[in-house]
Design an enzyme around this catalytic site. Structure first.
Site, PDB file in Angstrom:
ATOM      1  N   ASN A 101      37.828  -8.128  69.421  1.00 26.59           N
ATOM      2  CA  ASN A 101      37.378  -8.848  70.616  1.00 26.59           C
ATOM      3  C   ASN A 101      36.366  -7.975  71.353  1.00 26.59           C
ATOM      4  O   ASN A 101      36.668  -6.831  71.693  1.00 26.59           O
ATOM      5  CB  ASN A 101      38.591  -9.162  71.504  1.00 26.59           C
ATOM      6  CG  ASN A 101      38.233  -9.966  72.738  1.00 26.59           C
ATOM      7  OD1 ASN A 101      37.556  -9.472  73.634  1.00 26.59           O
ATOM      8  ND2 ASN A 101      38.700 -11.198  72.795  1.00 26.59           N
ATOM      9  N   ASN A 129      34.289 -12.432  73.743  1.00 29.37           N
ATOM     10  CA  ASN A 129      35.021 -12.691  74.984  1.00 29.37           C
ATOM     11  C   ASN A 129      34.034 -13.025  76.091  1.00 29.37           C
ATOM     12  O   ASN A 129      33.464 -12.140  76.723  1.00 29.37           O
ATOM     13  CB  ASN A 129      35.871 -11.465  75.368  1.00 29.37           C
ATOM     14  CG  ASN A 129      36.735 -11.739  76.585  1.00 29.37           C
ATOM     15  OD1 ASN A 129      36.607 -12.788  77.230  1.00 29.37           O
ATOM     16  ND2 ASN A 129      37.612 -10.812  76.909  1.00 29.37           N
ATOM     17  N   CYS A 132      36.860 -13.921  80.172  1.00 32.58           N
ATOM     18  CA  CYS A 132      37.803 -13.123  80.950  1.00 32.58           C
ATOM     19  C   CYS A 132      37.616 -13.418  82.447  1.00 32.58           C
ATOM     20  O   CYS A 132      36.516 -13.254  82.977  1.00 32.58           O
ATOM     21  CB  CYS A 132      37.608 -11.632  80.693  1.00 32.58           C
ATOM     22  SG  CYS A 132      38.691 -10.607  81.719  1.00 32.58           S
ATOM     23  N   VAL A 194      42.862 -21.545  74.385  1.00 35.96           N
ATOM     24  CA  VAL A 194      42.078 -21.208  75.552  1.00 35.96           C
ATOM     25  C   VAL A 194      42.483 -19.833  76.082  1.00 35.96           C
ATOM     26  O   VAL A 194      43.585 -19.348  75.814  1.00 35.96           O
ATOM     27  CB  VAL A 194      42.267 -22.229  76.690  1.00 35.96           C
ATOM     28  CG1 VAL A 194      41.656 -23.544  76.321  1.00 35.96           C
ATOM     29  CG2 VAL A 194      43.743 -22.378  77.078  1.00 35.96           C
ATOM     30  N   GLY A 220      51.209 -17.814  79.117  1.00 35.28           N
ATOM     31  CA  GLY A 220      52.622 -18.078  78.864  1.00 35.28           C
ATOM     32  C   GLY A 220      52.938 -19.558  78.775  1.00 35.28           C
ATOM     33  O   GLY A 220      52.047 -20.415  78.837  1.00 35.28           O
ATOM     34  N   GLY A 272      50.474 -14.641  72.289  1.00 37.78           N
ATOM     35  CA  GLY A 272      50.101 -13.675  73.308  1.00 37.78           C
ATOM     36  C   GLY A 272      51.251 -13.194  74.153  1.00 37.78           C
ATOM     37  O   GLY A 272      51.931 -12.221  73.823  1.00 37.78           O
ATOM     38  N   THR A 273      51.527 -13.887  75.253  1.00 36.65           N
ATOM     39  CA  THR A 273      52.490 -13.421  76.243  1.00 36.65           C
ATOM     40  C   THR A 273      53.875 -13.175  75.661  1.00 36.65           C
ATOM     41  O   THR A 273      54.574 -12.240  76.082  1.00 36.65           O
ATOM     42  CB  THR A 273      52.565 -14.446  77.395  1.00 36.65           C
ATOM     43  OG1 THR A 273      51.252 -14.632  77.933  1.00 36.65           O
ATOM     44  CG2 THR A 273      53.476 -13.959  78.500  1.00 36.65           C
TER      45      THR A 273
END
Length: 309
Positions: A101, A129, A132, A194, A220, A272-273
């Site tokens: 990334n 990226n 952000c 996303v 999340g 991810g989370t």
């Protein structure tokens, strides 16, 4: 032995299965190496790398929310030169796909980063990226304007050499199909969506934002239904006709969640989370996705993609 063919083709790459770790949650690979066999994944994505090292935003940078997490890390990383010298040798030892990334403040920085990484063995592709929400310059300021997305993608793509370029999109736009289309026209080989939703948590006693950055990116399970919708929208409006694969992410915790993203139109997913709560979450998602296919009599996992009735 599973009867499900898990191999997928993604942006010209042959992957063992469709499950990745998401950028920012797997570091540079050594952080998770003691917790799971990362070679069992289809691939993983590094945290954001910039030309120069970044300390990131001041603390506190993370706060837990109902059904999610708010972060404002601010692209803290060791810089591309140290990444190549110290982390890439470790990465090369792993037999799985790796996307790096890349982030910057100006288009020239993205181009220079891609040039420095494009000829390196062990790197399968780059993730751009431009979404952000936690930096003042670059990041989401590129990702909300279709004209800038087209320009930066078309400038970076030639610097990637023969490595595929995946563009990570922000949900913080009026029409994500427009930004997705701009990336495709600019030459993107894949879309990643996303990124986090810009959000805020307030300490009601002090009446101040909890994060030092005031705002952060919400991730999340709380964002999963919105992320699934946006994947479906981009698949139906853009990706299906352009024949460009989507990496879906946003609150994936188990195989059923991953299947949901693929049915919506994703060819692959990233976790991810959940990795912060359970470091081997991505492996459990891959196993759950495999068992889901077995229970549904699905012989080829790629058949899930875009199968929404």
């Amino acid at each position: 032995m599973s009867k499900v063919n898990e191999i997928i083709k993604f942006a010209g790459l042959n992957l063992k299965n469709p499950v990745f770790t998401a950028s920012g949650t797997c570091g540079y690979i050594d952080e998770l190496d003691d917790y799971m066999d990362i070679e069992q994944l289809g691939g993983w994505i590094t945290k954001s790398i910039t030309l120069k090292p970044r300390k990131g935003n001041p603390a506190p940078r993370v706060v837990e929310t109902n059904g999610g997490m708010l972060n404002a890390i601010g692209l803290a990383n060791i810089g591309v030169e140290k990444f190549i010298a110290e982390k890439l040798p470790l990465i090369r030892q792993k037999d799985t796909a790796v996307f790096v990334n890349v982030a910057g403040q100006k288009i020239d920085e993205y181009v220079e980063l891609a040039s420095k990484l494009s000829d390196k063995d062990g790197i399968s592709g780059l993730e751009l990226n431009i979404s952000c929400p936690n930096v003042k310059e670059g990041g989401i300021s590129f990702g909300t304007d279709p004209a800038q997305i087209k320009e930066i993608t078309s400038e970076v793509k030639p610097a990637c050499g023969d490595k595929p370029l995946m563009v990570k999109l922000t949900p913080s736009v009026t029409d994500i199909s427009k930004t997705a289309e701009a990336a495709v026209i600019g030459g993107a080989d894949a879309l990643s969506l996303v990124n986090t939703f810009t959000a805020m948590v307030i300490d009601v006693r002090s009446r101040t934002p909890v994060l030092a950055n005031r705002t952060g990116g919400l991730s999340g399970p709380a964002i999963k239904p919105m992320a699934v919708y946006l994947v479906s929208r981009v698949y139906q409006d853009v990706a299906k006709y352009a024949e460009i694969p989507i990496m879906g992410l946003g609150g994936i915790r188990n195989g059923s969640d991953a299947a949901e993203f693929m049915i919506a139109g994703a060819s692959a997913v990233s976790v991810g989370t959940s990795t912060f709560a359970s470091p081997d979450a991505s492996l459990r998602v891959a196993d759950g996705l495999r068992r889901f296919c077995e229970s549904e009599g699905i012989k080829k996992i790629s058949e899930l993609t875009g199968s929404l009735n």
